[in-house]
Design an enzyme around this catalytic site. Structure first.
Site, PDB file in Angstrom:
ATOM      1  N   TYR A   4       0.157  11.369  -8.694  1.00  0.00           N
ATOM      2  CA  TYR A   4       0.781  12.901  -8.200  1.00  0.00           C
ATOM      3  C   TYR A   4       2.075  12.787  -8.981  1.00  0.00           C
ATOM      4  CZ  TYR A   4      -2.669  12.741  -4.499  1.00  0.00           C
ATOM      5  OH  TYR A   4      -4.107  12.725  -4.129  1.00  0.00           O
ATOM      6  N   ASP A   5       2.606  12.200  -9.824  1.00  0.00           N
ATOM      7  CA  ASP A   5       3.657  12.096 -10.475  1.00  0.00           C
ATOM      8  C   ASP A   5       3.992  13.431 -11.149  1.00  0.00           C
ATOM      9  OD1 ASP A   5       4.519   9.586  -9.875  1.00  0.00           O
ATOM     10  OD2 ASP A   5       4.209   8.727 -11.731  1.00  0.00           O
ATOM     11  N   ASP A  56       0.912  -1.015   0.030  1.00  0.00           N
ATOM     12  CA  ASP A  56      -0.021  -0.090   0.100  1.00  0.00           C
ATOM     13  C   ASP A  56       0.888   1.168   0.008  1.00  0.00           C
ATOM     14  OD1 ASP A  56      -2.334   1.258   0.013  1.00  0.00           O
ATOM     15  OD2 ASP A  56      -2.429   1.658   1.922  1.00  0.00           O
TER      16      ASP A  56
HETATM   17  P1  IMP Z   1      -1.309   2.154  -4.484  1.00  0.00           P
HETATM   18  O1  IMP Z   1      -1.366   1.857  -2.780  1.00  0.00           O
HETATM   19  O2  IMP Z   1       0.131   1.886  -4.736  1.00  0.00           O
HETATM   20  O3  IMP Z   1      -2.425   1.695  -5.035  1.00  0.00           O
HETATM   21  O4  IMP Z   1      -1.307   3.839  -4.230  1.00  0.00           O
HETATM   22  C1  IMP Z   1      -2.449   4.683  -3.764  1.00  0.00           C
HETATM   23  C2  IMP Z   1      -2.540   6.045  -4.301  1.00  0.00           C
HETATM   24  O5  IMP Z   1      -1.328   6.745  -4.041  1.00  0.00           O
HETATM   25  C3  IMP Z   1      -2.583   5.912  -5.817  1.00  0.00           C
HETATM   26  O6  IMP Z   1      -3.712   6.027  -6.396  1.00  0.00           O
HETATM   27  C4  IMP Z   1      -1.847   7.401  -6.114  1.00  0.00           C
HETATM   28  O7  IMP Z   1      -2.955   8.660  -5.927  1.00  0.00           O
HETATM   29  C5  IMP Z   1      -0.843   7.599  -5.264  1.00  0.00           C
HETATM   30  N1  IMP Z   1       0.406   7.008  -5.424  1.00  0.00           N
HETATM   31  C6  IMP Z   1       1.126   5.961  -4.933  1.00  0.00           C
HETATM   32  N2  IMP Z   1       2.272   5.651  -5.725  1.00  0.00           N
HETATM   33  C7  IMP Z   1       2.536   6.755  -6.619  1.00  0.00           C
HETATM   34  C8  IMP Z   1       3.296   7.045  -7.667  1.00  0.00           C
HETATM   35  O8  IMP Z   1       4.273   6.354  -7.738  1.00  0.00           O
HETATM   36  N3  IMP Z   1       3.290   8.031  -8.442  1.00  0.00           N
HETATM   37  C9  IMP Z   1       2.146   8.967  -7.954  1.00  0.00           C
HETATM   38  N4  IMP Z   1       0.967   8.838  -7.380  1.00  0.00           N
HETATM   39  C10 IMP Z   1       1.163   7.666  -6.540  1.00  0.00           C
END
Ligand code: IMP
Length: 203
Positions: free
Chosen positions: A162-163, A74
């Site tokens: 947010y890249d 996560d």
């Molecule tokens: P997840 O847990 O990897 O699915 O990430 C949850 C949320 O965090 C994503 O939907 C993005 O909004 C943000 N996020 C996580 N990793 C990244 C990243 O590498 N780049 C940009 N946003 C990220």
């Protein structure tokens, strides 16, 4: 204690890109299985309010039902001036603030973030990933962090989330302006997977 690499590990994710990234980082010594490979078509629960809680919740769900060694992750963006927000709510940030109709609206999320940071000089932030591994019934947590700053406006077309507003430390371009392989080599996800790999083979 000498820990041996398991032969197979299920990655509890439905995200194909994450599966490919994990396979590339963990190398040929372990076979990464997808949820499809174990015939799991369910939505995984993700209802906790920390990365650790969510990663463990997903890994436990698969381990309990399918009896396999597995890991889950996560991640999210933690902004210093916002006390670590949006954090675990990164995907739902604009939705929770009434500025989007659904989660995963990347444009609305970044707009909301820039609005909340309007006039704030401290732009420090980090992406953080927690990977939860359950191996032979034992739980382990691994963390990956990449520090950086939030820009004043979005830049770049690549990546996701947010890249376009995040410049990693040591760079002068946003994650969305880096080549995918450049981002993947320093990302929070890559770092948490590398920490897990190191646990398997510490030398
Ligand atoms: P997840 O847990 O990897 O699915 O990430 C949850 C949320 O965090 C994503 O939907 C993005 O909004 C943000 N996020 C996580 N990793 C990244 C990243 O590498 N780049 C940009 N946003 C990220």
């Amino acid at each position: 204690m000498n820990i041996t690499f398991p032969k197979e590990l299920v990655f509890a994710t439905n995200n194909r890109h994450k599966l490919e990234e994990a396979a590339a980082i963990l190398g040929s010594s372990v076979r990464i299985l997808s949820l499809q490979d174990i015939d799991c078509r369910e939505e995984l629960p993700e209802t906790k309010d920390t990365f650790e809680g969510n990663a463990l919740q997903k890994a436990r769900y698969i381990c309990d039902r399918y009896g396999v060694d597995c890991f889950a992750d996560d991640s999210g963006l933690e902004v210093d001036a916002l006390g670590g927000s949006p954090g675990v709510y990164s995907a739902r940030y604009a939705l929770l603030k009434g500025a989007a109709l659904q989660a995963h609206d990347d444009a609305a999320n970044t707009r909301q973030l820039l609005r909340d940071l309007d006039g704030i000089a401290d732009r420090g932030a980090q992406f953080r990933t927690v990977t939860a591994l359950i191996l032979q019934g034992e739980e382990h947590l691994f963390e990956g962090i990449v520090r950086g700053t939030i820009t004043l406006s979005p830049a770049g077309e690549g990546g996701f989330g947010y890249d376009p507003v995040f410049i990693p430390e040591g760079y002068d371009r946003t994650f969305a302006q880096l080549l995918p392989e450049e981002k993947n080599s320093i990302s929070h996800r890559a770092r948490s997977l590398a920490a897990m790999k190191k646990y398997f083979s510490p030398l």
